[in-house]
Design an enzyme around this catalytic site. Sequence first.
Site, PDB file in Angstrom:
ATOM      1  N   HIS A   1      -6.712   9.803  -2.480  1.00 14.57           N
ATOM      2  CA  HIS A   1      -6.298   9.601  -1.089  1.00 14.57           C
ATOM      3  C   HIS A   1      -7.321  10.174  -0.095  1.00 14.57           C
ATOM      4  O   HIS A   1      -7.665   9.541   0.902  1.00 14.57           O
ATOM      5  CB  HIS A   1      -4.926  10.252  -0.895  1.00 14.57           C
TER       6      HIS A   1
ATOM      7  N   TYR B   1       3.660   9.729   0.834  1.00 14.35           N
ATOM      8  CA  TYR B   1       4.533   9.077   1.814  1.00 14.35           C
ATOM      9  C   TYR B   1       6.012   9.387   1.525  1.00 14.35           C
ATOM     10  O   TYR B   1       6.876   9.110   2.367  1.00 14.35           O
ATOM     11  CB  TYR B   1       4.305   7.558   1.867  1.00 14.35           C
TER      12      TYR B   1
ATOM     13  N   ASP C   1       0.852  -1.192   0.000  1.00 14.04           N
ATOM     14  CA  ASP C   1       0.000   0.000   0.000  1.00 14.04           C
ATOM     15  C   ASP C   1       0.886   1.240   0.000  1.00 14.04           C
ATOM     16  O   ASP C   1       1.467   1.591   1.031  1.00 14.04           O
ATOM     17  CB  ASP C   1      -0.898   0.012   1.241  1.00 14.04           C
TER      18      ASP C   1
ATOM     19  N   LYS D   1      -1.674   6.350  -4.488  1.00 18.98           N
ATOM     20  CA  LYS D   1      -2.779   7.277  -4.223  1.00 18.98           C
ATOM     21  C   LYS D   1      -2.452   8.683  -4.719  1.00 18.98           C
ATOM     22  O   LYS D   1      -1.297   9.130  -4.603  1.00 18.98           O
ATOM     23  CB  LYS D   1      -3.063   7.346  -2.701  1.00 18.98           C
TER      24      LYS D   1
HETATM   25  N1  LIG Z   1      -5.649   5.932   3.108  1.00 19.29           N
HETATM   26  C1  LIG Z   1      -5.234   6.653   4.119  1.00 19.29           C
HETATM   27  O1  LIG Z   1      -5.623   7.824   4.282  1.00 19.29           O
HETATM   28  C2  LIG Z   1      -4.284   6.067   5.116  1.00 19.29           C
HETATM   29  C3  LIG Z   1      -4.155   6.680   6.377  1.00 19.29           C
HETATM   30  C4  LIG Z   1      -3.275   6.113   7.309  1.00 19.29           C
HETATM   31  C5  LIG Z   1      -2.565   4.967   6.975  1.00 19.29           C
HETATM   32  N2  LIG Z   1      -2.702   4.394   5.723  1.00 19.29           N
HETATM   33  C6  LIG Z   1      -1.946   3.166   5.359  1.00 19.29           C
HETATM   34  O2  LIG Z   1      -2.144   2.211   6.397  1.00 19.29           O
HETATM   35  C7  LIG Z   1      -0.885   1.729   6.837  1.00 19.29           C
HETATM   36  C8  LIG Z   1      -0.937   1.259   8.287  1.00 19.29           C
HETATM   37  O3  LIG Z   1      -1.410   2.268   9.158  1.00 19.29           O
HETATM   38  P1  LIG Z   1      -0.508   2.923  10.287  1.00 19.29           P
HETATM   39  O4  LIG Z   1       0.884   2.892   9.839  1.00 19.29           O
HETATM   40  O5  LIG Z   1      -1.158   4.207  10.626  1.00 19.29           O
HETATM   41  O6  LIG Z   1      -0.730   2.046  11.578  1.00 19.29           O
HETATM   42  P2  LIG Z   1      -0.820   0.519  12.023  1.00 19.29           P
HETATM   43  O7  LIG Z   1      -0.496  -0.404  10.907  1.00 19.29           O
HETATM   44  O8  LIG Z   1      -2.123   0.363  12.725  1.00 19.29           O
HETATM   45  O9  LIG Z   1       0.287   0.461  13.145  1.00 19.29           O
HETATM   46  C9  LIG Z   1       1.645   0.419  12.821  1.00 19.29           C
HETATM   47  C10 LIG Z   1       2.449   0.267  14.119  1.00 19.29           C
HETATM   48  O10 LIG Z   1       2.147  -0.994  14.708  1.00 19.29           O
HETATM   49  C11 LIG Z   1       3.349  -1.642  15.078  1.00 19.29           C
HETATM   50  N3  LIG Z   1       3.225  -3.080  14.746  1.00 19.29           N
HETATM   51  C12 LIG Z   1       2.921  -3.623  13.537  1.00 19.29           C
HETATM   52  N4  LIG Z   1       2.871  -4.965  13.611  1.00 19.29           N
HETATM   53  C13 LIG Z   1       3.172  -5.277  14.886  1.00 19.29           C
HETATM   54  C14 LIG Z   1       3.296  -6.504  15.573  1.00 19.29           C
HETATM   55  N5  LIG Z   1       3.087  -7.681  14.972  1.00 19.29           N
HETATM   56  N6  LIG Z   1       3.643  -6.464  16.901  1.00 19.29           N
HETATM   57  C15 LIG Z   1       3.845  -5.290  17.527  1.00 19.29           C
HETATM   58  N7  LIG Z   1       3.741  -4.090  16.921  1.00 19.29           N
HETATM   59  C16 LIG Z   1       3.407  -4.083  15.610  1.00 19.29           C
HETATM   60  C17 LIG Z   1       4.430  -1.043  14.231  1.00 19.29           C
HETATM   61  O11 LIG Z   1       5.602  -0.978  14.973  1.00 19.29           O
HETATM   62  P3  LIG Z   1       6.996  -1.574  14.399  1.00 19.29           P
HETATM   63  O12 LIG Z   1       7.307  -0.780  13.166  1.00 19.29           O
HETATM   64  O13 LIG Z   1       7.890  -1.346  15.549  1.00 19.29           O
HETATM   65  O14 LIG Z   1       6.746  -3.019  14.086  1.00 19.29           O
HETATM   66  C18 LIG Z   1       3.924   0.345  13.920  1.00 19.29           C
HETATM   67  O15 LIG Z   1       4.405   1.255  14.858  1.00 19.29           O
HETATM   68  C19 LIG Z   1       0.046   2.921   6.570  1.00 19.29           C
HETATM   69  O16 LIG Z   1       1.418   2.553   6.578  1.00 19.29           O
HETATM   70  C20 LIG Z   1      -0.446   3.362   5.221  1.00 19.29           C
HETATM   71  O17 LIG Z   1       0.062   2.513   4.188  1.00 19.29           O
HETATM   72  C21 LIG Z   1      -3.566   4.926   4.805  1.00 19.29           C
END
Ligand SMILES: NC(=O)c1ccc[n+]([C@@H]2O[C@H](COP(=O)([O-])OP(=O)(O)OC[C@H]3O[C@@H](n4cnc5c(N)ncnc54)[C@H](OP(=O)(O)O)[C@@H]3O)[C@@H](O)[C@H]2O)c1
Length: 346
Positions: A130, A69, A64, A97
């Site tokens: 986006h 980004y 994704d 996006k």
């Molecule tokens: N469309 C949109 O507007 C939009 C908005 C926000 C996000 N996104 C997309 O969604 C993706 C994910 O969202 P996000 O990055 O906000 O948050 P998330 O995936 O909910 O959380 C990521 C965090 O969780 C930790 N983590 C992941 N797997 C883990 C595990 N197995 N055990 C322990 N900790 C774990 C990671 O730490 P570590 O790195 O230390 O593992 C990281 O700090 C983004 O990267 C992006 O691609 C899209």
Amino acid sequence: MTDARTLTIDADGVDPAAVPQRVLASGARMPAIGLGTFGSDHVSPAEVAAAVVGAAAVGYRHFDCAAVYGNEALIGEALAQVMALGIPRDALWVTSKLWNDRHASADVAPAFEQSLRDLGLGYLDLYLVHWPVPNHHATGVGVEWRDSNARPYIHERFMATWRELEKLVDRGLVRHIGTSNMTIPKLELVLRDARIRPAVNEMELHPHFQQPELFAYVRAHGMEAIGFSPIGSPARPERDRTPDDSVDVEDPVIVRIARRLGVHPAVVCVKWAVQRGQTPIPFSTKRSNYLANLRATVEDPLTDAEMAEIAGIDRNCRLIKGQVFLWKPGQRWEDLWDLDGTITPP
Ligand SMILES: NC(=O)c1ccc[n+]([C@@H]2O[C@H](COP(=O)([O-])OP(=O)(O)OC[C@H]3O[C@@H](n4cnc5c(N)ncnc54)[C@H](OP(=O)(O)O)[C@@H]3O)[C@@H](O)[C@H]2O)c1
């Protein structure tokens, strides 16, 4: 015959053929988990790119991405490495996006082509708008910051942007197009007026923010729901936090299930997402974590009782509120989300 798509999987990885797939309205198959690539301000583009290579090696095939980004060029190099290792292009699912400052009709194709070039690909599997609101969001600004060029959702303008995405499909440059951060009243209009319907809606989804109505609406209208921040984005910057935000990975129900399974609570969030029918895109650059998230999709399912228990812990807690996209003084972030079922007037 050996499947070329499984040739380069690490010994402790997951066969991509075993990972659940979502079948889109087009008939295309999208892996039901992807790797998020938003490093925000704490993970460098190089670290994210390295995670893309590592994630492919453990069996991820879905990535994704987004222009905003700021790491698509390095991810492009990573994808080139992945393909050089023997994983064919058609075994990958790559999303990008359109950022909010490129909604003008004349800007869409150039923005898309830049992402395509940066990612080093001949086509994308999915291209999303986006956010449905045009504005310019400078990197790293606080939630109080307002853009004088920010605009509300104006359907005719959104459809002008959408028609440019449709042309990208016509040109064979992208297989599917979709929306992100939408609401039901906005989607109603887009579904009414689109020549090519959105194949997916990407939306915030985690146990404390289940969006049951929008989730059901998206699926009932033939779209897949891609769930962002599936773990509740525990590392999001301080500026994106408010005192009312809750922490999914500390919820007693999630913690208890994690103990039963001997996994981190994050893994329970991923299992719940995949079993519920959405496609989570958890972010991690740590091999043990992104591997655990992928394994979550193929082993030790949650029981029906656990799924029901997690359904009961929804707190309607939106984390990515979008404050910086508000378009006039005195607004609340809720104005972006059409909470009364109608589009907030300009
Ligand atoms: N469309 C949109 O507007 C939009 C908005 C926000 C996000 N996104 C997309 O969604 C993706 C994910 O969202 P996000 O990055 O906000 O948050 P998330 O995936 O909910 O959380 C990521 C965090 O969780 C930790 N983590 C992941 N797997 C883990 C595990 N197995 N055990 C322990 N900790 C774990 C990671 O730490 P570590 O790195 O230390 O593992 C990281 O700090 C983004 O990267 C992006 O691609 C899209």
